[in-house]
Design an enzyme around this catalytic site. Structure first.
Site, PDB file in Angstrom:
ATOM      1  N   ILE A 166       0.843  -1.199   0.000  1.00 48.84           N
ATOM      2  CA  ILE A 166       0.000   0.000   0.000  1.00 48.84           C
ATOM      3  C   ILE A 166       0.877   1.248   0.000  1.00 48.84           C
ATOM      4  O   ILE A 166       0.597   2.230  -0.684  1.00 48.84           O
ATOM      5  CB  ILE A 166      -0.951   0.000   1.223  1.00 48.84           C
ATOM      6  CG1 ILE A 166      -1.815  -1.262   1.236  1.00 48.84           C
ATOM      7  CG2 ILE A 166      -1.841   1.253   1.219  1.00 48.84           C
ATOM      8  CD1 ILE A 166      -2.632  -1.465   2.507  1.00 48.84           C
ATOM      9  N   TYR A 223      -2.066 -10.255  15.780  1.00 53.55           N
ATOM     10  CA  TYR A 223      -1.945  -9.117  14.857  1.00 53.55           C
ATOM     11  C   TYR A 223      -2.974  -8.046  15.211  1.00 53.55           C
ATOM     12  O   TYR A 223      -2.666  -6.860  15.321  1.00 53.55           O
ATOM     13  CB  TYR A 223      -2.143  -9.603  13.412  1.00 53.55           C
ATOM     14  CG  TYR A 223      -2.315  -8.479  12.404  1.00 53.55           C
ATOM     15  CD1 TYR A 223      -1.241  -7.658  12.042  1.00 53.55           C
ATOM     16  CD2 TYR A 223      -3.556  -8.237  11.808  1.00 53.55           C
ATOM     17  CE1 TYR A 223      -1.410  -6.625  11.120  1.00 53.55           C
ATOM     18  CE2 TYR A 223      -3.727  -7.212  10.893  1.00 53.55           C
ATOM     19  CZ  TYR A 223      -2.649  -6.409  10.557  1.00 53.55           C
ATOM     20  OH  TYR A 223      -2.819  -5.385   9.654  1.00 53.55           O
TER      21      TYR A 223
END
Ligand code: NAD
Length: 320
Positions: free
Chosen positions: A12, A152
């Site tokens: 990204i 995460y």
């Protein structure tokens, strides 16, 4: 305006840097080229997407607090996009402590350094995983309660809290983005869409874990939203960046079958830490800064497959 992008060589990040440069911004990047996936692939995506533009690249690890502070002092960013992190839910079950380092400690170093040089706006890349496995959909920003289901997600939720704390302490504007499964050209090789396409191009059977639905979001839509948010007025806030509709695994497989009619699928149980479904309510981002995803899933997938066909050699690199 001086803009610093951490993780600017990642999937990204390199798309964001490319768009920022074409808007004419002065951009610097911090990235350590972490070997989570192929370093060579990361270098290629960064070089390709920044081609022809001047961009300062600082190759350091954000865990090195003094070096981070020095770079911030030298570049004096007005705006900091903080994307650097160790991604990936399955890997976070194998190496949970690494996520405390790369997703929390590194974030604290960035937040402090930004405050110490008087940055005005910090924009942080969080994740839909912070919603945990909520049954209620679509997901609205206020629904995250910390009841997450993977290390995460726990690290991202913790990092969000540090973002709030340091925004209060230093007084800069904070924008937290919660991305929903981003895909597109140069997509991360560990993620389902990239993995499936690479395997199908090699005529291999694909392995599908469970039957999860995801609000897959095309990378250009995400990046445009992140840049629109620079103009946002108002105090610190959190915004979903998704497409605003879930795609089931069956739908994804049907789209892929159109392109790969001989596709073979092996079913496997869903993986620990994966949520059953994601679906973003994007009203808040639409109203606050005019976020509007425009790439349909069919079109985004077609573009991703077309890109993968011209970059087949990358498929061998760095899959997890
Ligand atoms: P990526 O792995 O491609 O990019 C992350 C980049 O950060 C890498 O280039 C890596 O080398 C760099 N990095 C990591 N730790 C670093 C450190 N300590 N110092 C310097 N550089 C470091 O991942 P991505 O998919 O582009 O994700 C970008 C961000 O968006 C991450 O924070 C991720 O958690 C978040 N996110 C991504 C998705 C998605 O669907 N891709 C979804 C939700 C959230």
């Amino acid at each position: 305006m001086n803009i610093l992008v951490t993780g600017g060589a990642g999937f990204i990040g390199s798309h964001l840097v490319s768009h920022l440069l074409s808007c004419g911004y002065d951009v610097a990047v911090i990235d350590c080229f972490h070997p989570y996936y192929s370093i060579e692939r990361k270098r290629k995506q960064f070089q390709t997407l920044t081609n022809g533009h001047h961009v300062r690249l600082y190759e350091i690890d954000l865990l090195e607090e003094e070096k981070v502070a020095q770079i911030f002092q030298a570049y004096k960013p007005n705006v900091v996009y903080h994307l650097a992190a160790l991604p990936g839910v399955p890997n976070s079950l194998l190496q949970p402590l690494a996520y405390v380092d790369y997703d929390i400690k590194a974030t604290i170093n960035v937040l402090k350094a930004a405050g110490n040089v008087g940055a005005e706006h910090v924009l942080f890349a969080s994740s839909s995983s912070v919603y945990g496995d909520l049954g209620e959909k679509p997901l609205k920003e206020e629904m995250a309660t910390g009841r997450v289901v993977s290390p995460y997600a726990a690290a991202k939720y913790g990092a969000e809290s540090f973002c709030h704390a340091y925004a209060q302490l230093f007084g800069y504007q904070l924008t937290i983005f919660r991305y929903f499964t981003v895909y597109g050209p140069w997509g991360r090789p560990d993620m389902a869409i990239s993995r499936f396409i690479q395997q199908l191009l090699r005529n291999e059977a694909i392995t599908v874990y469970g039957n999860a639905a995801r609000d897959y979001t095309y990378v250009d839509d995400i990046v445009k939203g992140m840049i629109l948010a620079l103009q946002r007025n108002g105090s610190s806030d959190i915004f979903n960046l998704g497409a605003g509709r879930p795609i089931t695994m069956e739908q994804l497989l049907n789209y892929l079958r159109n392109e790969f009619p001989n596709m073979k699928v092996n079913g496997a149980p869903s993986r620990l830490g994966d949520v059953k479904a994601t679906w973003a309510d994007i009203t808040k981002a639409q109203q606050a800064f005019g976020y509007e995803p425009t790439v349909t899933f069919e079109e985004g997938l077609a573009r991703t497959i077309a890109w993968a066909k011209t970059h087949e050699s990358l498929g061998k690199e760095g899959n997890r």
